[in-house]
Design a protein around this motif. Structure first.
Motif, PDB file in Angstrom:
ATOM      1  N   LYS A   1       0.851  -1.201   0.000  1.00  0.00           N
ATOM      2  CA  LYS A   1       0.000   0.000   0.000  1.00  0.00           C
ATOM      3  C   LYS A   1       0.881   1.244   0.000  1.00  0.00           C
ATOM      4  CE  LYS A   1      -1.880   3.592   2.287  1.00  0.00           C
ATOM      5  NZ  LYS A   1      -1.382   4.503   3.328  1.00  0.00           N
TER       6      LYS A   1
ATOM      7  N   GLY B   1       0.876   5.379   0.301  1.00  0.00           N
ATOM      8  CA  GLY B   1       0.064   6.504   0.770  1.00  0.00           C
ATOM      9  C   GLY B   1       0.190   7.731  -0.118  1.00  0.00           C
ATOM     10  N   GLY B   2      -0.542   8.772   0.257  1.00  0.00           N
ATOM     11  CA  GLY B   2      -0.669   9.979  -0.561  1.00  0.00           C
ATOM     12  C   GLY B   2       0.648  10.666  -0.904  1.00  0.00           C
TER      13      GLY B   2
ATOM     14  N   THR C   1       5.120   4.474   3.277  1.00  0.00           N
ATOM     15  CA  THR C   1       4.719   5.842   3.564  1.00  0.00           C
ATOM     16  C   THR C   1       5.918   6.783   3.500  1.00  0.00           C
ATOM     17  OG1 THR C   1       3.558   7.192   5.196  1.00  0.00           O
ATOM     18  CG2 THR C   1       4.801   5.338   6.068  1.00  0.00           C
ATOM     19  N   ASP C   2       5.850   7.923   4.199  1.00  0.00           N
ATOM     20  CA  ASP C   2       6.901   8.936   4.064  1.00  0.00           C
ATOM     21  C   ASP C   2       7.846   8.955   5.257  1.00  0.00           C
ATOM     22  OD1 ASP C   2       5.206   9.913   5.958  1.00  0.00           O
ATOM     23  OD2 ASP C   2       4.756  11.800   4.949  1.00  0.00           O
ATOM     24  N   ILE C   3       7.864   7.870   6.034  1.00  0.00           N
ATOM     25  CA  ILE C   3       8.744   7.819   7.202  1.00  0.00           C
ATOM     26  C   ILE C   3       9.170   6.361   7.388  1.00  0.00           C
ATOM     27  CG2 ILE C   3       6.797   7.593   8.831  1.00  0.00           C
ATOM     28  CD1 ILE C   3       8.439   9.515  10.714  1.00  0.00           C
TER      29      ILE C   3
ATOM     30  N   GLY D   1       9.081   3.857   9.311  1.00  0.00           N
ATOM     31  CA  GLY D   1       8.461   2.963  10.294  1.00  0.00           C
ATOM     32  C   GLY D   1       7.789   3.726  11.419  1.00  0.00           C
ATOM     33  N   MET D   2       7.245   2.958  12.369  1.00  0.00           N
ATOM     34  CA  MET D   2       6.607   3.552  13.548  1.00  0.00           C
ATOM     35  C   MET D   2       7.710   4.099  14.444  1.00  0.00           C
ATOM     36  SD  MET D   2       3.745   3.960  15.323  1.00  0.00           S
ATOM     37  CE  MET D   2       2.474   2.734  14.950  1.00  0.00           C
ATOM     38  N   HIS D   3       7.687   5.397  14.721  1.00  0.00           N
ATOM     39  CA  HIS D   3       8.695   5.990  15.599  1.00  0.00           C
ATOM     40  C   HIS D   3       8.268   5.884  17.062  1.00  0.00           C
ATOM     41  CE1 HIS D   3      11.547   8.401  12.871  1.00  0.00           C
ATOM     42  NE2 HIS D   3      11.083   7.359  12.215  1.00  0.00           N
TER      43      HIS D   3
ATOM     44  N   ASN E   1       7.987   8.089  19.228  1.00  0.00           N
ATOM     45  CA  ASN E   1       7.149   9.193  19.683  1.00  0.00           C
ATOM     46  C   ASN E   1       6.691   9.935  18.435  1.00  0.00           C
ATOM     47  OD1 ASN E   1       5.864  11.165  21.268  1.00  0.00           O
ATOM     48  ND2 ASN E   1       7.511  11.118  22.787  1.00  0.00           N
ATOM     49  N   ASP E   2       5.768  10.870  18.599  1.00  0.00           N
ATOM     50  CA  ASP E   2       5.188  11.522  17.420  1.00  0.00           C
ATOM     51  C   ASP E   2       6.182  12.513  16.814  1.00  0.00           C
ATOM     52  OD1 ASP E   2       3.680  13.056  15.617  1.00  0.00           O
ATOM     53  OD2 ASP E   2       1.841  12.530  16.687  1.00  0.00           O
ATOM     54  N   PRO E   3       6.717  12.211  15.618  1.00  0.00           N
ATOM     55  CA  PRO E   3       7.765  13.066  15.036  1.00  0.00           C
ATOM     56  C   PRO E   3       7.270  14.462  14.678  1.00  0.00           C
ATOM     57  CG  PRO E   3       7.044  11.423  13.446  1.00  0.00           C
ATOM     58  CD  PRO E   3       6.357  11.095  14.736  1.00  0.00           C
ATOM     59  N   ARG E   4       5.950  14.665  14.696  1.00  0.00           N
ATOM     60  CA  ARG E   4       5.435  16.007  14.396  1.00  0.00           C
ATOM     61  C   ARG E   4       5.629  16.953  15.588  1.00  0.00           C
ATOM     62  NH1 ARG E   4      -0.394  13.960  12.715  1.00  0.00           N
ATOM     63  NH2 ARG E   4       0.090  12.692  14.552  1.00  0.00           N
TER      64      ARG E   4
ATOM     65  N   LYS F   1      -0.433   8.494  13.619  1.00  0.00           N
ATOM     66  CA  LYS F   1      -1.132   8.668  12.347  1.00  0.00           C
ATOM     67  C   LYS F   1      -0.624   7.725  11.255  1.00  0.00           C
ATOM     68  CE  LYS F   1      -2.218  12.133   8.891  1.00  0.00           C
ATOM     69  NZ  LYS F   1      -1.307  12.599   7.856  1.00  0.00           N
ATOM     70  N   ILE F   2       0.552   7.181  11.432  1.00  0.00           N
ATOM     71  CA  ILE F   2       1.139   6.320  10.398  1.00  0.00           C
ATOM     72  C   ILE F   2       0.249   5.122  10.064  1.00  0.00           C
ATOM     73  CG2 ILE F   2       2.574   5.084  12.101  1.00  0.00           C
ATOM     74  CD1 ILE F   2       4.731   4.874   9.908  1.00  0.00           C
TER      75      ILE F   2
HETATM   76  P1  ADP Z   1       0.238   8.150   4.206  1.00  0.00           P
HETATM   77  O1  ADP Z   1      -0.209   9.331   3.410  1.00  0.00           O
HETATM   78  O2  ADP Z   1       1.360   7.402   3.584  1.00  0.00           O
HETATM   79  O3  ADP Z   1      -0.901   7.267   4.639  1.00  0.00           O
HETATM   80  P2  ADP Z   1       0.249   9.404   6.810  1.00  0.00           P
HETATM   81  O4  ADP Z   1       0.436  10.873   6.739  1.00  0.00           O
HETATM   82  O5  ADP Z   1      -1.127   8.893   7.024  1.00  0.00           O
HETATM   83  O6  ADP Z   1       0.902   8.763   5.516  1.00  0.00           O
HETATM   84  O7  ADP Z   1       1.181   8.776   7.963  1.00  0.00           O
HETATM   85  C1  ADP Z   1       2.553   9.080   8.018  1.00  0.00           C
HETATM   86  C2  ADP Z   1       2.794  10.210   8.991  1.00  0.00           C
HETATM   87  O8  ADP Z   1       2.407   9.803  10.302  1.00  0.00           O
HETATM   88  C3  ADP Z   1       4.228  10.590   9.159  1.00  0.00           C
HETATM   89  O9  ADP Z   1       4.639  11.514   8.178  1.00  0.00           O
HETATM   90  C4  ADP Z   1       4.289  11.185  10.576  1.00  0.00           C
HETATM   91  O10 ADP Z   1       4.257  12.576  10.562  1.00  0.00           O
HETATM   92  C5  ADP Z   1       2.991  10.707  11.218  1.00  0.00           C
HETATM   93  N1  ADP Z   1       3.212  10.024  12.498  1.00  0.00           N
HETATM   94  C6  ADP Z   1       2.565  10.294  13.660  1.00  0.00           C
HETATM   95  N2  ADP Z   1       2.997   9.517  14.652  1.00  0.00           N
HETATM   96  C7  ADP Z   1       3.957   8.713  14.124  1.00  0.00           C
HETATM   97  C8  ADP Z   1       4.813   7.718  14.675  1.00  0.00           C
HETATM   98  N3  ADP Z   1       4.748   7.345  15.945  1.00  0.00           N
HETATM   99  N4  ADP Z   1       5.702   7.139  13.828  1.00  0.00           N
HETATM  100  C9  ADP Z   1       5.775   7.487  12.547  1.00  0.00           C
HETATM  101  N5  ADP Z   1       5.001   8.432  11.968  1.00  0.00           N
HETATM  102  C10 ADP Z   1       4.102   9.048  12.752  1.00  0.00           C
END
Ligand code: ADP
Ligand code: ASP
Ligand code: MG
Length: 435
Positions: free
Chosen positions: A5, A7-8, A217-219, A221-223, A225-228, A253-254
């Protein structure tokens, strides 16, 4: 066979679409699920909002801007080739959007508008991979993805229809389908809610007993803590399904919150991977994960706490039953609970029935409401015999007012409720003390 899959953001520009096409080709025979290009679903939501408000010029302006963007994408992506079916899809979509400017918008119309983003991205990818000489079969999600009356996926229907579609094409290299969109129990176009393409991939992975479900996706893996909101976060290499479910539900949100369950029930590993860094290991979510460690922290916004204090709770039975029944009557689900001998506090995120709920609860006790709260969820191996983790987590929050704590409901989490204004500070303090 894997389910992939994207993502956007992964399909957010012509260059990225080309790059995703490389990744799809590399995987061998697979089913690929695509989201809409980043920003498209938001634009479609905006168009619907203008139409609902009867602001036709507003809708037309947004349609024009989105259309210009797609023609630019077509020009770049198919600079040396005939865009063929991809162009036809773009023409069809914008004619459809304009047709909605001539009539009052209905719920069904809105759902059809929201479905256009995924229909466009898959049409473009289908054309691109076909031009690259691949035998790509487009599986229209609207032909097999269906929900039951309550909105849950109709797994039996999906399984039968999807298997039949796959059997019809034994020689295909790649199957391509839309995330997010589906039909409801009336056969109307519907969707799996925002971010729902992850859920589509997981449902398909479960139905075909995939080797692996890969969420690109754009990161990386699951980090933890929230990278935002927190600097220096790191990817977690392995998570248990239960840990991933808690994190997704409590704001990471990942992953779409519903997407863990189908994979877990069928024991299909889920891998979170980075399109921009395809060789990074990412996160593997499966039935086994390292014990004795805290894995990650997430936060869920827009929480309301409701306290019900009963003078007669002491040694009484039936009080909690009546409280829970009230929430059930109003079809509102509860996230966190804390009880004492004289009262109970619960949290909800859907406040659409708040006034009526409070009104009903007043029959059983004194009711107080705290709005603008946030649940902070600390996830890891929190089985109760392990000592020290609870103390460490709470010590990290020593300077932050904590409204409520919940621990012991599962082996995987501690949840604390804090004011929204303390959220970022709480996340940072926890990272500093726990990792
Ligand atoms: P997609 O468009 O590929 O579905 P999303 O925007 O839904 O991507 O999910 C990826 C984003 O989730 C990341 O860019 C990141 O900012 C956010 N995010 C929030 N919490 C986490 C976390 N614990 N680990 C990784 N990403 C996270
Ligand atoms: N395109 C939909 C959204 O933006 C679904 C998804 O990307 O998962 O919510
Ligand atoms: Mg997403």
């Amino acid at each position: 066979m894997n389910v992939l899959k994207f993502g956007g953001t992964s399909v957010g520009s012509p260059a990225r679409i080309e790059h995703v096409a490389d990744l799809i080709e590399k995987d061998g025979k697979n089913i690929t699920v695509l989201s809409a290009m980043a920003g498209t679903t938001n634009s479609l939501v905006e168009i619907s909002e203008y139409l609902y408000k009867g602001n036709i010029p507003g809708a037309q302006e947004t349609i024009n801007a989105l259309e210009a963007k797609y023609y630019k994408v077509l020009d770049e992506l198919f600079a040396d080739a005939d865009p063929g079916t991809a162009r036809q899809a773009v023409v069809r979509t914008f004619a459809l959007l304009r047709s909605y400017c001539a009539e009052p918008l209905t719920d069904a119309g809105e759902k059809e508008i929201l479905a256009q983003g995924e229909l466009l991205s898959t049409a473009m990818m289908h054309r691109l991979l076909t031009l690259r000489g691949r035998k790509v079969v487009l599986l229209p999600a609207l032909d097999f993805m269906r929900t039951l009356p309550g909105g849950e996926p109709d797994m039996k229907h999906i399984s039968t229809r999807l298997r039949r579609l796959l059997e019809l094409e034994p020689d295909a290299d790649i199957f391509l389908t839309q995330g997010y969109i589906c039909r409801n129990d009336h056969g109307g176009i519907d969707n799996l809610k925002r971010g729902g393409s992850d859920y589509t991939a997981s449902i398909i992975g479960a139905v075909i007993e995939a080797d692996e479900i890969q969420i690109w996706t754009d990161i990386d893996g699951m980090h933890n803590n929230d990278p935002r909101f927190v600097d220096d976060t790191r990817p977690v290499s392995r998570l248990h399904f239960e840990e991933a479910a808690e994190l997704a539900y409590f704001g990471a949100k990942i992953l779409h919150p519903a997407c863990v369950l189908p994979a877990k029930l069928h024991n299909i590993p889920v891998r979170l991977l980075n399109t921009m860094q395809p060789d990074a290991p990412g996160t593997l979510i499966c039935n086994t994960a390292p014990d004795g460690t805290l894995k990650a922290i997430a936060a869920k916004d827009n929480i309301t706490a409701i306290k019900i204090k009963s003078g007669r709770m002491l040694l009484a039975y039936g009080f909690l039953h009546k409280v829970f029944e009230t929430f059930e009557n109003h079809r509102t689900s509860i996230d966190m609970i804390a009880t004492s001998e004289v009262g109970v506090t619960l949290t909800i995120d859907d406040t659409s029935r708040l006034a009526a709920i409070v009104d009903d609860l007043k029959h059983f006790g004194t009711v107080t409401v705290d709005e603008d709260m946030v649940i902070i969820c600390i996830v890891g191996d929190l089985e109760w015999h392990n000592t020290g983790f609870e103390a460490k987590a709470l010590a990290a929050l020593a300077d932050i007012p904590v409204r409520m704590i919940s621990y012991g409901g599962s082996n995987y989490n501690i949840s604390v409720l804090v004011r929204a204004s303390d959220k970022v500070r709480a996340l940072r303090e926890l990272s500093k003390h726990l990792f």
